[in-house]
Design an enzyme around this catalytic site. Structure first.
Site, short mmCIF file in Angstrom:
data_model
loop_
_atom_site.label_atom_id
_atom_site.label_comp_id
_atom_site.label_asym_id
_atom_site.label_seq_id
_atom_site.Cartn_x
_atom_site.Cartn_y
_atom_site.Cartn_z
N ILE A 43 4.43 -6.25 -2.78
CA ILE A 43 3.91 -4.94 -2.43
C ILE A 43 3.93 -4.84 -0.91
CG2 ILE A 43 1.93 -3.38 -2.59
CD1 ILE A 43 1.06 -5.14 -5.07
N GLU A 44 4.86 -4.03 -0.40
CA GLU A 44 5.03 -3.91 1.04
C GLU A 44 4.10 -2.86 1.63
OE1 GLU A 44 9.71 -5.22 1.26
OE2 GLU A 44 9.23 -3.11 1.53
N GLU A 55 4.37 -13.82 -5.61
CA GLU A 55 3.68 -15.05 -6.00
C GLU A 55 2.18 -14.94 -5.73
OE1 GLU A 55 6.43 -14.61 -4.12
OE2 GLU A 55 7.46 -16.52 -3.83
#
Length: 136
Positions: A43-44, A55
């Site tokens: 999720i940027e 992860e």
């Protein structure tokens, strides 16, 4: 759950990744000792340092629900080689996983490399280091 099923569970998360900047989706799936699976995707954020990798998303979801005992983690990306976790993810893995826990890193062609947490981050900094370094 077999390794292939865990990898497929990670692959399903590629479509959920929020990657408007890098265009680099990553999926992850973490299985507990009891067989419960926690999925994650990257999720940027426009402020790049606060981006969260797939992860860590899966690990934090599991830990936030009280899980502490894990069996394996699968990670996949649309890469030519099995996708290596970043350093931050490796450190989080060393916090919550045993050194012997299996991590399946996977490529777009489903080439899988099976490694342990110890192999990903040898000589890692652990909670035990904190207590051993405290003064009395």
């Amino acid at each position: 759950m077999h390794k292939e099923q865990l990898i497929e569970s990670a692959k399903q998360m590629l479509d959920h990744a929020y990657v408007p900047y890098s265009k680099f989706p990553v999926g992850a799936a973490l299985i507990t000792d009891e067989g419960k699976v926690y999925q994650g995707c990257n999720i940027e954020n426009a402020a790049y340092p606060v981006t969260c990798c797939a992860e860590r998303t899966a690990i934090f979801k599991a830990v936030s629900e009280g899980e502490r005992n894990f069996k394996a983690l699968a990670v996949i990306a649309n890469t030519d080689r099995p996708v290596p976790p970043c350093g931050a993810c490796r450190q989080v893995m060393s916090e919550f996983f045993s050194p012997e826990m299996k991590v399946y890193i996977t490529s777009k062609d489903l080439e899988v490399k099976e490694v342990t947490v110890q192999e990903l981050l040898p000589f890692s900094f652990t909670p035990e280091d904190l207590s051993s370094g405290q003064t009395k």
